[in-house]
Scaffold this active site. Structure first.
Site, short mmCIF file in Angstrom:
data_model
loop_
_atom_site.label_atom_id
_atom_site.label_comp_id
_atom_site.label_asym_id
_atom_site.label_seq_id
_atom_site.Cartn_x
_atom_site.Cartn_y
_atom_site.Cartn_z
N THR A 116 0.83 -1.20 0.00
CA THR A 116 0.00 0.00 0.00
C THR A 116 0.86 1.25 0.00
O THR A 116 1.98 1.24 0.53
CB THR A 116 -0.92 0.02 1.24
OG1 THR A 116 -1.65 1.25 1.27
CG2 THR A 116 -0.12 -0.12 2.54
N TYR A 140 -2.11 0.19 10.09
CA TYR A 140 -2.28 -0.48 8.79
C TYR A 140 -1.02 -0.34 7.94
O TYR A 140 -0.46 -1.33 7.46
CB TYR A 140 -3.51 0.08 8.05
CG TYR A 140 -3.55 -0.33 6.60
CD1 TYR A 140 -3.61 -1.68 6.24
CD2 TYR A 140 -3.50 0.61 5.59
CE1 TYR A 140 -3.64 -2.06 4.90
CE2 TYR A 140 -3.53 0.25 4.26
CZ TYR A 140 -3.59 -1.10 3.91
OH TYR A 140 -3.60 -1.47 2.59
#
Length: 176
Positions: A116, A140
């Site tokens: 990501t 995250y």
């Protein structure tokens, strides 16, 4: 090529699965369906399984004679990761370790990892480049960066080929 798509019933994973099948590859999805969609995967190509189940990962790779892994499985909600960091570390980091260990056990030496852009810091100049500072600000992003480092370490130690893909919110218009 016999490819296992971990998280293969998710949005990006199922799109890759369809592409691989359309182009003659022997691809199967391994997914818990926590966030995946069984209808996005041909029923004979879906193995219901969790990243925490090391035995099933090993069994799946052995039975299907997997040659490569595409790893799309992850928890991906930034707000949830702030509230439940332990869940994100367990799934995104330990789950990735389970995949890598199963690969070693089954002599699978290629992995593509879906990471990501949340691994980058907020202070970076735009547009981001691969050389931009990685300084994730939320659990995250930290768990995905930890998984990237782990994959690189396994690759160096065990001769794995790896590709790490970092992107922002994936979207598209695939009618499937």
């Amino acid at each position: 090529m016999k490819t296992l798509l971990v998280g293969g019933a998710g949005y990006v994973g199922s799109a890759c699965l369809r592409w691989l099948l359309k182009h003659g590859h022997d691809a199967i999805a391994y997914d818990s369906l926590l966030a995946g969609n069984a209808a996005a995967v041909p029923s004979d190509r879906l193995i219901l399984g969790d990243l925490a189940d090391r035995d099933l990962l090993n069994q799946t790779m052995a039975e299907h004679r997997v040659e490569a892994v595409m790893h799309f499985a992850a928890l991906a909600s930034v707000p949830e990761s702030i509230q439940q960091p332990e869940t994100y570390y367990r799934t995104n980091v330990l789950g990735t370790k389970n995949v890598l260990d199963a690969m070693l056990h089954n002599h699978v030496d290629r992995i593509v990892f879906s990471s990501t852009a949340a691994t980058y810091g907020f202070e970076n100049e735009m547009p981001l480049t691969e050389q931009s500072l990685q300084d994730p600000q939320v659990p995250y992003g930290r768990t995905k960066l930890a998984a990237e480092y782990m994959i690189r370490d396994y690759a160096r130690a065990h001769g794995l080929g790896c590709g790490l893909l970092r992107y922002f919110n994936a979207s598209g218009a695939d009618p499937d």
